[in-house]
Structure formats: structure tokens, C-alpha cells
Motif scaffolding. Structure first.
Motif, PDB file in Angstrom:
ATOM      1  N   ASP A  63       0.827  -1.209   0.000  1.00  0.00           N
ATOM      2  CA  ASP A  63       0.000   0.000   0.000  1.00  0.00           C
ATOM      3  C   ASP A  63       0.858   1.255   0.000  1.00  0.00           C
ATOM      4  O   ASP A  63       0.588   2.205  -0.739  1.00  0.00           O
ATOM      5  CB  ASP A  63      -0.939   0.027   1.213  1.00  0.00           C
ATOM      6  CG  ASP A  63      -2.027  -1.040   1.138  1.00  0.00           C
ATOM      7  OD1 ASP A  63      -2.263  -1.599   0.037  1.00  0.00           O
ATOM      8  OD2 ASP A  63      -2.630  -1.336   2.191  1.00  0.00           O
ATOM      9  N   VAL A  66       2.715   1.671  -3.490  1.00  0.00           N
ATOM     10  CA  VAL A  66       1.780   2.089  -4.536  1.00  0.00           C
ATOM     11  C   VAL A  66       1.371   3.539  -4.330  1.00  0.00           C
ATOM     12  O   VAL A  66       1.346   4.326  -5.282  1.00  0.00           O
ATOM     13  CB  VAL A  66       0.549   1.155  -4.563  1.00  0.00           C
ATOM     14  CG1 VAL A  66      -0.542   1.717  -5.462  1.00  0.00           C
ATOM     15  CG2 VAL A  66       0.954  -0.241  -5.021  1.00  0.00           C
ATOM     16  N   GLU A  67       1.070   3.916  -3.107  1.00  0.00           N
ATOM     17  CA  GLU A  67       0.666   5.296  -2.818  1.00  0.00           C
ATOM     18  C   GLU A  67       1.780   6.283  -3.175  1.00  0.00           C
ATOM     19  O   GLU A  67       1.521   7.337  -3.763  1.00  0.00           O
ATOM     20  CB  GLU A  67       0.283   5.434  -1.343  1.00  0.00           C
ATOM     21  CG  GLU A  67      -0.310   6.766  -0.986  1.00  0.00           C
ATOM     22  CD  GLU A  67      -1.609   7.071  -1.728  1.00  0.00           C
ATOM     23  OE1 GLU A  67      -1.823   8.260  -2.051  1.00  0.00           O
ATOM     24  OE2 GLU A  67      -2.395   6.157  -1.980  1.00  0.00           O
ATOM     25  N   GLU A  68       3.006   5.970  -2.849  1.00  0.00           N
ATOM     26  CA  GLU A  68       4.125   6.865  -3.135  1.00  0.00           C
ATOM     27  C   GLU A  68       4.448   6.922  -4.631  1.00  0.00           C
ATOM     28  O   GLU A  68       4.850   7.964  -5.138  1.00  0.00           O
ATOM     29  CB  GLU A  68       5.361   6.441  -2.345  1.00  0.00           C
ATOM     30  CG  GLU A  68       5.221   6.623  -0.839  1.00  0.00           C
ATOM     31  CD  GLU A  68       5.029   8.069  -0.426  1.00  0.00           C
ATOM     32  OE1 GLU A  68       5.798   8.935  -0.876  1.00  0.00           O
ATOM     33  OE2 GLU A  68       4.102   8.327   0.357  1.00  0.00           O
ATOM     34  N   LYS A  70       2.390   6.806  -7.044  1.00  0.00           N
ATOM     35  CA  LYS A  70       1.358   7.514  -7.806  1.00  0.00           C
ATOM     36  C   LYS A  70       1.838   8.895  -8.242  1.00  0.00           C
ATOM     37  O   LYS A  70       1.306   9.474  -9.170  1.00  0.00           O
ATOM     38  CB  LYS A  70       0.080   7.647  -6.976  1.00  0.00           C
ATOM     39  CG  LYS A  70      -0.674   6.354  -6.866  1.00  0.00           C
ATOM     40  CD  LYS A  70      -1.947   6.552  -6.077  1.00  0.00           C
ATOM     41  CE  LYS A  70      -2.704   5.239  -5.977  1.00  0.00           C
ATOM     42  NZ  LYS A  70      -3.917   5.361  -5.172  1.00  0.00           N
ATOM     43  N   TYR A  71       2.855   9.403  -7.580  1.00  0.00           N
ATOM     44  CA  TYR A  71       3.357  10.741  -7.888  1.00  0.00           C
ATOM     45  C   TYR A  71       4.498  10.715  -8.906  1.00  0.00           C
ATOM     46  O   TYR A  71       5.065  11.748  -9.225  1.00  0.00           O
ATOM     47  CB  TYR A  71       3.826  11.430  -6.602  1.00  0.00           C
ATOM     48  CG  TYR A  71       2.716  11.550  -5.592  1.00  0.00           C
ATOM     49  CD1 TYR A  71       1.697  12.475  -5.771  1.00  0.00           C
ATOM     50  CD2 TYR A  71       2.658  10.717  -4.481  1.00  0.00           C
ATOM     51  CE1 TYR A  71       0.653  12.573  -4.857  1.00  0.00           C
ATOM     52  CE2 TYR A  71       1.623  10.813  -3.563  1.00  0.00           C
ATOM     53  CZ  TYR A  71       0.625  11.742  -3.759  1.00  0.00           C
ATOM     54  OH  TYR A  71      -0.403  11.834  -2.861  1.00  0.00           O
ATOM     55  N   HIS A  73       5.895   9.300 -12.712  1.00  0.00           N
ATOM     56  CA  HIS A  73       5.513   8.709 -14.002  1.00  0.00           C
ATOM     57  C   HIS A  73       6.228   7.373 -14.153  1.00  0.00           C
ATOM     58  O   HIS A  73       7.453   7.304 -14.074  1.00  0.00           O
ATOM     59  CB  HIS A  73       5.887   9.628 -15.167  1.00  0.00           C
ATOM     60  CG  HIS A  73       5.702   8.970 -16.488  1.00  0.00           C
ATOM     61  ND1 HIS A  73       4.454   8.714 -17.010  1.00  0.00           N
ATOM     62  CD2 HIS A  73       6.593   8.472 -17.365  1.00  0.00           C
ATOM     63  CE1 HIS A  73       4.592   8.094 -18.160  1.00  0.00           C
ATOM     64  NE2 HIS A  73       5.884   7.939 -18.407  1.00  0.00           N
ATOM     65  N   GLU A  76       4.544   2.345 -18.809  1.00  0.00           N
ATOM     66  CA  GLU A  76       3.663   1.174 -18.724  1.00  0.00           C
ATOM     67  C   GLU A  76       4.403  -0.130 -19.000  1.00  0.00           C
ATOM     68  O   GLU A  76       4.062  -1.165 -18.442  1.00  0.00           O
ATOM     69  CB  GLU A  76       2.488   1.329 -19.681  1.00  0.00           C
ATOM     70  CG  GLU A  76       1.412   0.300 -19.455  1.00  0.00           C
ATOM     71  CD  GLU A  76       0.176   0.553 -20.284  1.00  0.00           C
ATOM     72  OE1 GLU A  76      -0.604  -0.403 -20.439  1.00  0.00           O
ATOM     73  OE2 GLU A  76      -0.031   1.670 -20.767  1.00  0.00           O
ATOM     74  N   TYR A  86      -2.921  -2.366  -9.521  1.00  0.00           N
ATOM     75  CA  TYR A  86      -2.583  -1.460  -8.421  1.00  0.00           C
ATOM     76  C   TYR A  86      -2.447  -0.010  -8.898  1.00  0.00           C
ATOM     77  O   TYR A  86      -2.594   0.924  -8.129  1.00  0.00           O
ATOM     78  CB  TYR A  86      -1.279  -1.883  -7.728  1.00  0.00           C
ATOM     79  CG  TYR A  86      -1.426  -3.154  -6.935  1.00  0.00           C
ATOM     80  CD1 TYR A  86      -1.875  -3.127  -5.624  1.00  0.00           C
ATOM     81  CD2 TYR A  86      -1.148  -4.381  -7.503  1.00  0.00           C
ATOM     82  CE1 TYR A  86      -2.035  -4.288  -4.896  1.00  0.00           C
ATOM     83  CE2 TYR A  86      -1.280  -5.559  -6.778  1.00  0.00           C
ATOM     84  CZ  TYR A  86      -1.733  -5.501  -5.482  1.00  0.00           C
ATOM     85  OH  TYR A  86      -1.892  -6.649  -4.762  1.00  0.00           O
ATOM     86  N   PHE A  87      -2.132   0.142 -10.178  1.00  0.00           N
ATOM     87  CA  PHE A  87      -1.976   1.474 -10.748  1.00  0.00           C
ATOM     88  C   PHE A  87      -3.124   1.818 -11.694  1.00  0.00           C
ATOM     89  O   PHE A  87      -3.007   2.711 -12.512  1.00  0.00           O
ATOM     90  CB  PHE A  87      -0.622   1.583 -11.456  1.00  0.00           C
ATOM     91  CG  PHE A  87       0.529   1.448 -10.508  1.00  0.00           C
ATOM     92  CD1 PHE A  87       0.977   2.527  -9.774  1.00  0.00           C
ATOM     93  CD2 PHE A  87       1.153   0.222 -10.321  1.00  0.00           C
ATOM     94  CE1 PHE A  87       2.027   2.396  -8.880  1.00  0.00           C
ATOM     95  CE2 PHE A  87       2.212   0.074  -9.426  1.00  0.00           C
ATOM     96  CZ  PHE A  87       2.637   1.181  -8.709  1.00  0.00           C
ATOM     97  N   GLN A  88      -4.214   1.029 -11.602  1.00  0.00           N
ATOM     98  CA  GLN A  88      -5.430   1.234 -12.365  1.00  0.00           C
ATOM     99  C   GLN A  88      -5.181   1.271 -13.868  1.00  0.00           C
ATOM    100  O   GLN A  88      -5.714   2.112 -14.568  1.00  0.00           O
ATOM    101  CB  GLN A  88      -6.149   2.492 -11.893  1.00  0.00           C
ATOM    102  CG  GLN A  88      -6.543   2.402 -10.438  1.00  0.00           C
ATOM    103  CD  GLN A  88      -7.144   3.684  -9.914  1.00  0.00           C
ATOM    104  OE1 GLN A  88      -7.008   4.735 -10.514  1.00  0.00           O
ATOM    105  NE2 GLN A  88      -7.806   3.589  -8.790  1.00  0.00           N
TER     106      GLN A  88
END
Length: 91
Positions: A63, A66-68, A70-71, A73, A76, A86-88
Motif C-alpha cells: 500500500d 503504490v501510494e508513493e 502515484k506521484y 511517471h 507502462e 494497483y496502478f489502475q
């Protein structure tokens, strides 16, 4: 009465290892320590470090990572099919 440790979930361990591999590909150094902190991403002298609490369980580490991330790039092509949800991102 002794406290039993929760058995590591194999799927969580695999995802955690893939996330740690991703961090390495992104040139983000991972540091482990124990104490009363959650962890997080830190920039020091133009280098990124991700601090993780050694005592945290795999799900908490996943968690946090993944949260960190998100900021940041993330190309893919660096994400495995296991990590895309996890990264949608779609498979």
C-alpha cells in the motif's frame, strides 16, 4: 499467551517483490528501518529513497509503495500484469 505471527500471503509476497524490482528499475533506493513510522519517499541530493518499516506486513508495504509511486511517471512497459491493477491500468 503468545502472539502468533501472520503467515505471509504468497500473492502479497510476489507483488511486493515485483514492486521492489520496479523501484530498482526506477533507480529508487529502498531503505529498511524499524521504529514508529510508516515510511515514504524522500529526495536527498537529487536521489530518491523509499523508506519502509521493517516490522510492517507485506500488505502495508505494498500500500505504501503504490501510494508513493502515484506521484511518479512509470512507463507502462515496466509494469507487469500483476502490478497494473494497483496502478489502475488495464492488462
Amino acid at each position: 499467551m503468545t502472539k502468533q505471527k501472520k503467515k505471509p500471503n504468497e500473492k502479497e509476497e510476489k507483488v511486493l517483490q515485483e514492486l521492489l524490482d520496479l523501484l530498482e528499475k526506477l533507480s529508487i533506493h529502498v531503505r529498511y528501518d524499524r521504529g514508529f513510522f510508516n515510511g515514504g519517499l524522500v529526495r536527498y541530493k537529487d536521489q530518491l529513497y523509499l523508506y519502509l518499516n521493517r516490522k510492517a506486513d507485506s500488505a502495508s508495504k505494498i500500500d505504501l509503495i503504490v501510494e508513493e509511486l502515484k506521484y511518479i511517471h512509470i512507463p507502462e512497459n515496466l509494469l507487469s500484469d500483476n502490478l497494473k491493477p494497483y496502478f489502475q491500468l488495464k492488462n
